[in-house]
Design a protein around this motif. Structure first.
Motif, PDB file in Angstrom:
ATOM      1  N   LEU A   1       0.740  -1.248   0.049  1.00  6.23           N
ATOM      2  CA  LEU A   1       0.004   0.186   0.203  1.00  6.23           C
ATOM      3  C   LEU A   1       0.895   1.224   0.079  1.00  6.23           C
ATOM      4  CD1 LEU A   1      -2.740  -1.148   2.482  1.00  6.23           C
ATOM      5  CD2 LEU A   1      -3.151  -0.284   0.281  1.00  6.23           C
ATOM      6  N   ILE A   2       1.836   1.416   0.698  1.00  5.95           N
ATOM      7  CA  ILE A   2       2.734   2.406   0.880  1.00  5.95           C
ATOM      8  C   ILE A   2       3.283   2.612  -0.278  1.00  5.95           C
ATOM      9  CG2 ILE A   2       4.741   3.308   1.872  1.00  5.95           C
ATOM     10  CD1 ILE A   2       4.099   2.014   4.592  1.00  5.95           C
ATOM     11  N   ILE A   3       3.846   1.715  -1.304  1.00  5.93           N
ATOM     12  CA  ILE A   3       4.543   1.762  -2.466  1.00  5.93           C
ATOM     13  C   ILE A   3       3.314   1.976  -3.587  1.00  5.93           C
ATOM     14  CG2 ILE A   3       6.619   0.868  -1.622  1.00  5.93           C
ATOM     15  CD1 ILE A   3       6.135  -1.463  -3.516  1.00  5.93           C
ATOM     16  N   GLY A   4       2.088   2.026  -3.318  1.00  6.93           N
ATOM     17  CA  GLY A   4       1.235   2.159  -4.312  1.00  6.93           C
ATOM     18  C   GLY A   4       0.872   0.875  -5.131  1.00  6.93           C
ATOM     19  N   ASN A   5       0.932  -0.349  -4.553  1.00  9.71           N
ATOM     20  CA  ASN A   5       0.535  -1.181  -5.380  1.00  9.71           C
ATOM     21  C   ASN A   5      -0.706  -1.810  -5.229  1.00  9.71           C
ATOM     22  OD1 ASN A   5       2.936  -1.638  -6.838  1.00  9.71           O
ATOM     23  ND2 ASN A   5       3.866  -2.859  -5.521  1.00  9.71           N
ATOM     24  N   PHE A   6      -1.727  -1.030  -4.868  1.00  2.79           N
ATOM     25  CA  PHE A   6      -2.927  -1.057  -4.723  1.00  2.79           C
ATOM     26  C   PHE A   6      -3.606  -0.044  -5.584  1.00  2.79           C
ATOM     27  CE2 PHE A   6      -2.388  -4.387  -1.586  1.00  2.79           C
ATOM     28  CZ  PHE A   6      -3.538  -4.909  -1.597  1.00  2.79           C
TER      29      PHE A   6
ATOM     30  N   LYS B   1      11.738   8.498 -12.937  1.00  2.00           N
ATOM     31  CA  LYS B   1      11.146   8.181 -14.245  1.00  2.00           C
ATOM     32  C   LYS B   1      11.993   7.180 -15.106  1.00  2.00           C
ATOM     33  CE  LYS B   1       8.421   9.687 -16.014  1.00  2.00           C
ATOM     34  NZ  LYS B   1       7.092   9.176 -15.829  1.00  2.00           N
ATOM     35  N   THR B   2      12.868   6.830 -14.895  1.00  2.00           N
ATOM     36  CA  THR B   2      13.886   5.803 -15.765  1.00  2.00           C
ATOM     37  C   THR B   2      13.857   4.486 -15.202  1.00  2.00           C
ATOM     38  OG1 THR B   2      15.948   6.433 -15.004  1.00  2.00           O
ATOM     39  CG2 THR B   2      15.173   7.795 -16.916  1.00  2.00           C
ATOM     40  N   GLY B   3      13.561   4.203 -13.875  1.00  2.00           N
ATOM     41  CA  GLY B   3      13.688   2.975 -13.157  1.00  2.00           C
ATOM     42  C   GLY B   3      12.517   2.483 -12.656  1.00  2.00           C
ATOM     43  N   SER B   4      12.325   1.921 -11.551  1.00  2.00           N
ATOM     44  CA  SER B   4      11.320   1.279 -11.063  1.00  2.00           C
ATOM     45  C   SER B   4      10.523   2.158 -10.155  1.00  2.00           C
ATOM     46  CB  SER B   4      11.847  -0.075 -10.095  1.00  2.00           C
ATOM     47  OG  SER B   4      10.705  -0.489  -9.351  1.00  2.00           O
ATOM     48  N   ALA B   5       9.384   2.225 -10.447  1.00  2.00           N
ATOM     49  CA  ALA B   5       8.294   3.134  -9.418  1.00  2.00           C
ATOM     50  C   ALA B   5       8.135   2.429  -8.178  1.00  2.00           C
ATOM     51  CB  ALA B   5       7.032   2.991 -10.167  1.00  2.00           C
ATOM     52  N   ASP B   6       8.442   1.108  -7.935  1.00  2.00           N
ATOM     53  CA  ASP B   6       8.302   0.384  -6.771  1.00  2.00           C
ATOM     54  C   ASP B   6       9.410   0.772  -6.064  1.00  2.00           C
ATOM     55  OD1 ASP B   6       6.078  -0.892  -7.725  1.00  2.00           O
ATOM     56  OD2 ASP B   6       6.864  -2.824  -7.531  1.00  2.00           O
ATOM     57  N   ILE B   7      10.611   0.747  -6.587  1.00  2.00           N
ATOM     58  CA  ILE B   7      12.025   1.224  -5.912  1.00  2.00           C
ATOM     59  C   ILE B   7      11.992   2.439  -5.270  1.00  2.00           C
ATOM     60  CG2 ILE B   7      14.501   1.174  -6.101  1.00  2.00           C
ATOM     61  CD1 ILE B   7      14.202  -1.234  -7.788  1.00  2.00           C
ATOM     62  N   TYR B   8      11.490   3.322  -6.352  1.00  2.00           N
ATOM     63  CA  TYR B   8      11.437   4.887  -6.143  1.00  2.00           C
ATOM     64  C   TYR B   8      10.552   5.217  -4.880  1.00  2.00           C
ATOM     65  CZ  TYR B   8      10.033   9.740  -6.852  1.00  2.00           C
ATOM     66  OH  TYR B   8       9.955  11.109  -6.595  1.00  2.00           O
TER      67      TYR B   8
ATOM     68  N   PHE C   1      -2.267   6.579  -3.804  1.00  2.00           N
ATOM     69  CA  PHE C   1      -2.648   8.017  -4.465  1.00  2.00           C
ATOM     70  C   PHE C   1      -1.210   8.628  -4.711  1.00  2.00           C
ATOM     71  CE2 PHE C   1      -6.043   7.019  -1.820  1.00  2.00           C
ATOM     72  CZ  PHE C   1      -7.195   6.775  -2.740  1.00  2.00           C
ATOM     73  N   MET C   2      -0.237   8.476  -3.958  1.00  2.00           N
ATOM     74  CA  MET C   2       1.177   9.350  -4.393  1.00  2.00           C
ATOM     75  C   MET C   2       1.744   8.452  -5.421  1.00  2.00           C
ATOM     76  SD  MET C   2       1.854  11.828  -2.238  1.00  2.00           S
ATOM     77  CE  MET C   2       3.635  11.920  -2.448  1.00  2.00           C
ATOM     78  N   ARG C   3       1.340   7.219  -5.596  1.00  2.00           N
ATOM     79  CA  ARG C   3       1.803   6.661  -6.768  1.00  2.00           C
ATOM     80  C   ARG C   3       1.597   7.179  -8.116  1.00  2.00           C
ATOM     81  NH1 ARG C   3       3.963   1.281  -7.410  1.00  2.00           N
ATOM     82  NH2 ARG C   3       4.509   1.048  -9.576  1.00  2.00           N
ATOM     83  N   THR C   4       0.354   7.703  -8.031  1.00  2.00           N
ATOM     84  CA  THR C   4       0.217   8.705  -9.471  1.00  2.00           C
ATOM     85  C   THR C   4       0.918   9.530  -9.654  1.00  2.00           C
ATOM     86  OG1 THR C   4      -1.541   9.963  -8.011  1.00  2.00           O
ATOM     87  CG2 THR C   4      -2.384   8.003  -8.851  1.00  2.00           C
ATOM     88  N   ILE C   5       1.718  10.235  -8.538  1.00  2.00           N
ATOM     89  CA  ILE C   5       2.609  11.483  -8.963  1.00  2.00           C
ATOM     90  C   ILE C   5       3.755  10.839  -9.982  1.00  2.00           C
ATOM     91  CG2 ILE C   5       4.101  12.983  -7.840  1.00  2.00           C
ATOM     92  CD1 ILE C   5       2.230  13.367  -5.764  1.00  2.00           C
ATOM     93  N   TYR C   6       4.308   9.738  -9.539  1.00  2.00           N
ATOM     94  CA  TYR C   6       5.265   9.069 -10.272  1.00  2.00           C
ATOM     95  C   TYR C   6       5.396   9.374 -11.947  1.00  2.00           C
ATOM     96  CZ  TYR C   6       9.285   5.880 -11.591  1.00  2.00           C
ATOM     97  OH  TYR C   6      10.121   5.416 -12.142  1.00  2.00           O
ATOM     98  N   ASP C   7       4.176   9.440 -12.213  1.00  2.00           N
ATOM     99  CA  ASP C   7       3.911   9.552 -13.747  1.00  2.00           C
ATOM    100  C   ASP C   7       4.045  10.973 -14.283  1.00  2.00           C
ATOM    101  OD1 ASP C   7       3.613   6.624 -13.993  1.00  2.00           O
ATOM    102  OD2 ASP C   7       1.674   6.564 -13.612  1.00  2.00           O
TER     103      ASP C   7
END
Length: 228
Positions: free
Chosen positions: A31-36, A131-138, A172-178
């Motif tokens: 949840l924290i890394i945005g996988n839901f 932006k060039t790597g893994s969103a999960d890791i970020y 919801f913060m995961r959406t910012i990565y894009d």
């Protein structure tokens, strides 16, 4: 990664770390890394299959996360991230602005060289995955950066409160990565690191507040939440 490929629970000694607790921690991190993804629901059986565990420990973990308002169990027994209303967004961000600068100031006297180096490493991991790597890791590196600092203060009250807030807004913060690629944002983590080096509590508070406000701005506009 998304809920189509949740990370399986790592085996551990269930005598000291019960399976339902392992499942809870795994789901909490996801949840924290945005996988839901917000708006997507899953069945209890689907989640348990992806985690490689039985339904019972999964049900207990979901019950706890629902009590924290991180997940919602629908009438059809499917599980989803609760809808982010404007009011809920404002409450979560207000909680961050109230608690995180306070937690950072309290932690500052206890941040030694080793902890600071770990914070720098987390920030560098974020930069490598910008932006060039893994969103999960970020996302995980961002969480680790903040809580490496906050946990230095050994607070049994503030840190659990903050973790509860982070687990609610992570999806919801995961959406910012894009969208961060096009955003002109000064690296507030580096500002925080420099403040720690100078033992400057006021500058550290300012850096943490500015980091939260940057995220609030991007999230508000990405999700169309308007402005107050």
């Amino acid at each position: 990664m998304s809920t189509d490929s949740l990370a399986a629970v790592e085996p551990a000694d269930t005598a000291t770390n019960p399976l339902h607790q392992q499942v809870y921690r795994t789901l909490r991190e996801q949840l924290i890394i945005g996988n839901f993804p917000p708006g997507k629901s899953m069945s209890l059986r689907g989640i348990s299959d992806m985690l490689g565990v039985g339904v019972m420990p999964c049900r207990e973990a979901i019950r706890r996360l629902a009590a924290e308002n991180a997940l919602e169990v629908q009438q059809n027994r499917r599980v989803c991230v609760p809808h982010l209303t404007v009011a809920r967004f404002e409450e979560l961000m207000s909680a961050r602005l109230a608690l995180e600068p306070l937690c950072a100031r309290r932690a500052l006297p206890f941040v030694d060289g080793d902890r600071l180096e770990r914070m720098i490493a987390h920030d560098e991991t974020m930069n490598r995955n910008y932006k060039t790597g893994s969103a999960d890791i970020y996302m995980l590196a961002n969480y680790n950066f903040h809580f490496e600092l906050y946990r230095a203060g050994n607070s049994d009250v503030l840190v659990p409160l903050l973790e509860s807030v982070w687990v609610q807004f992570g999806p919801f913060m995961r959406t910012i990565y894009d969208v961060v690629e096009g955003a002109e944002i000064i690296d507030k983590h580096k500002m925080a690191i420099e403040a720690i080096r100078r033992n400057d509590a006021d500058s550290l508070r300012t850096a943490i507040e500015a980091d939260i406000l940057d995220g609030m701005y991007l999230l508000r506009h990405t999700l169309g939440l308007g402005a107050n």
